[in-house]
Design an enzyme around this catalytic site. Sequence first.
Site, PDB file in Angstrom:
ATOM      1  N   GLY A   1       0.840  -1.196   0.000  1.00  0.00           N
ATOM      2  CA  GLY A   1       0.000   0.000   0.000  1.00  0.00           C
ATOM      3  C   GLY A   1       0.869   1.237   0.000  1.00  0.00           C
TER       4      GLY A   1
ATOM      5  N   GLN B   1       3.267   9.904   1.287  1.00  0.00           N
ATOM      6  CA  GLN B   1       4.556   9.190   1.416  1.00  0.00           C
ATOM      7  C   GLN B   1       5.506   9.528   0.264  1.00  0.00           C
ATOM      8  OE1 GLN B   1       2.399   5.275   2.379  1.00  0.00           O
ATOM      9  NE2 GLN B   1       4.325   5.031   3.458  1.00  0.00           N
TER      10      GLN B   1
ATOM     11  N   CYS C   1       5.830  -0.336   7.561  1.00  0.00           N
ATOM     12  CA  CYS C   1       5.520   0.876   6.790  1.00  0.00           C
ATOM     13  C   CYS C   1       6.752   1.252   5.989  1.00  0.00           C
ATOM     14  CB  CYS C   1       5.151   2.015   7.747  1.00  0.00           C
ATOM     15  SG  CYS C   1       4.740   3.555   6.905  1.00  0.00           S
ATOM     16  N   LEU C   2       6.547   1.583   4.728  1.00  0.00           N
ATOM     17  CA  LEU C   2       7.677   1.962   3.872  1.00  0.00           C
ATOM     18  C   LEU C   2       8.330   3.256   4.378  1.00  0.00           C
ATOM     19  CD1 LEU C   2       5.991   1.132   0.445  1.00  0.00           C
ATOM     20  CD2 LEU C   2       7.609  -0.282   1.728  1.00  0.00           C
TER      21      LEU C   2
ATOM     22  N   HIS D   1      -4.462   1.687   8.028  1.00  0.00           N
ATOM     23  CA  HIS D   1      -3.068   2.162   8.104  1.00  0.00           C
ATOM     24  C   HIS D   1      -2.855   3.306   7.096  1.00  0.00           C
ATOM     25  CE1 HIS D   1       1.457   1.231   8.194  1.00  0.00           C
ATOM     26  NE2 HIS D   1       1.333   2.014   7.121  1.00  0.00           N
ATOM     27  N   GLU D   2      -3.323   3.090   5.842  1.00  0.00           N
ATOM     28  CA  GLU D   2      -3.109   4.119   4.806  1.00  0.00           C
ATOM     29  C   GLU D   2      -3.941   5.367   5.090  1.00  0.00           C
ATOM     30  OE1 GLU D   2      -0.641   3.648   3.045  1.00  0.00           O
ATOM     31  OE2 GLU D   2      -0.433   1.487   3.273  1.00  0.00           O
TER      32      GLU D   2
ATOM     33  N   HIS E   1      -2.278   7.665   7.380  1.00  0.00           N
ATOM     34  CA  HIS E   1      -1.271   8.529   6.728  1.00  0.00           C
ATOM     35  C   HIS E   1      -1.912   9.839   6.257  1.00  0.00           C
ATOM     36  CE1 HIS E   1       2.466   6.264   6.472  1.00  0.00           C
ATOM     37  NE2 HIS E   1       1.862   5.198   5.998  1.00  0.00           N
TER      38      HIS E   1
HETATM   39  O1  K1U Z   1       2.006   2.416   4.170  1.00  0.00           O
HETATM   40  C1  K1U Z   1       2.938   1.763   3.766  1.00  0.00           C
HETATM   41  O2  K1U Z   1       4.091   2.157   3.853  1.00  0.00           O
HETATM   42  C2  K1U Z   1       2.700   0.404   3.132  1.00  0.00           C
HETATM   43  C3  K1U Z   1       2.731  -0.737   4.120  1.00  0.00           C
HETATM   44  C4  K1U Z   1       1.319  -1.243   4.265  1.00  0.00           C
HETATM   45  C5  K1U Z   1       1.008  -2.142   5.427  1.00  0.00           C
HETATM   46  C6  K1U Z   1       1.742  -3.291   5.665  1.00  0.00           C
HETATM   47  C7  K1U Z   1       1.402  -4.121   6.715  1.00  0.00           C
HETATM   48  C8  K1U Z   1       0.335  -3.830   7.508  1.00  0.00           C
HETATM   49  C9  K1U Z   1      -0.365  -2.678   7.280  1.00  0.00           C
HETATM   50  C10 K1U Z   1      -0.044  -1.838   6.229  1.00  0.00           C
HETATM   51  C11 K1U Z   1       3.653  -1.798   3.518  1.00  0.00           C
HETATM   52  O3  K1U Z   1       3.475  -2.220   2.439  1.00  0.00           O
HETATM   53  S1  K1U Z   1       4.982  -2.325   4.497  1.00  0.00           S
HETATM   54  C12 K1U Z   1       5.784  -3.550   3.496  1.00  0.00           C
HETATM   55  C13 K1U Z   1       5.069  -4.848   3.439  1.00  0.00           C
HETATM   56  O4  K1U Z   1       3.960  -4.996   3.941  1.00  0.00           O
HETATM   57  C14 K1U Z   1       5.689  -5.998   2.803  1.00  0.00           C
HETATM   58  C15 K1U Z   1       6.899  -5.881   2.197  1.00  0.00           C
HETATM   59  C16 K1U Z   1       7.473  -6.989   1.605  1.00  0.00           C
HETATM   60  C17 K1U Z   1       6.830  -8.197   1.651  1.00  0.00           C
HETATM   61  C18 K1U Z   1       5.614  -8.320   2.272  1.00  0.00           C
HETATM   62  C19 K1U Z   1       5.034  -7.222   2.865  1.00  0.00           C
HETATM   63 ZN    ZN Z   2       2.638   3.279   6.090  1.00  0.00          ZN
END
Ligand code: K1U
Ligand code: ZN
Length: 172
Positions: A46, A51, A94-95, A136-137, A140
């Site tokens: 997401g 971001q 979260c990225l 979560h998004e 943000h």
């Molecule tokens: O908001 C963001 O930065 C995106 C976030 C979304 C999220 C992940 C987990 C729970 C709630 C919301 C991510 O994408 S973090 C990266 C991630 O989930 C992932 C990365 C590599 C492999 C599998 C998952």
């Molecule tokens: Zn996030």
Amino acid sequence: MTSRPILTAPDPRLQAVSTDVEVVDDEIRALVADMADSMYAAEGIGLAAIQIGVPKRVLVIDLDQKEGTRNPRAFINPKITWTSEEMAVYEEGCLSVPEIWDDVERPARIKAEYLDEQGDRQILEADGLLATCLQHEMDHLNGVLFIDHLSRLKRSMAIRKLTKAKKLAAAG
Ligand code: K1U
Ligand code: ZN
């Protein structure tokens, strides 16, 4: 389509409250395409527009990423209209908060409304990872990070770790 750099905490821009999109036009569709590219490049599921530094109420989510298959969904001006009393705990990442994962408790099911890429109003009921990811998004869009849901101690430890990592990266 362009992959853009993702802001990381404690960048103050991540605390901005994003504003509603007035018209869903080609400019917004180009933003959605850049957001999807940026999300895939960073291997996320997401991304919120803030971001990549754009304070507009736009999200992309793709939970079904398989080899060669991409199906990003855009959520424009999303609003939660109902939340279940039942709660669910997911380990979130979260990225914008690299290398930190922790459990967050949120409503297990939600109803939401939003505009799609054509500007049409959509209604959605979500549970599981989609409900968690949408909440979560949407946090943000209000300047809230998942670490803001953690204890004060865990949150300050996370901020310290992120600040140190940034200092090390800047020192080369
Ligand atoms: O908001 C963001 O930065 C995106 C976030 C979304 C999220 C992940 C987990 C729970 C709630 C919301 C991510 O994408 S973090 C990266 C991630 O989930 C992932 C990365 C590599 C492999 C599998 C998952
Ligand atoms: Zn996030």
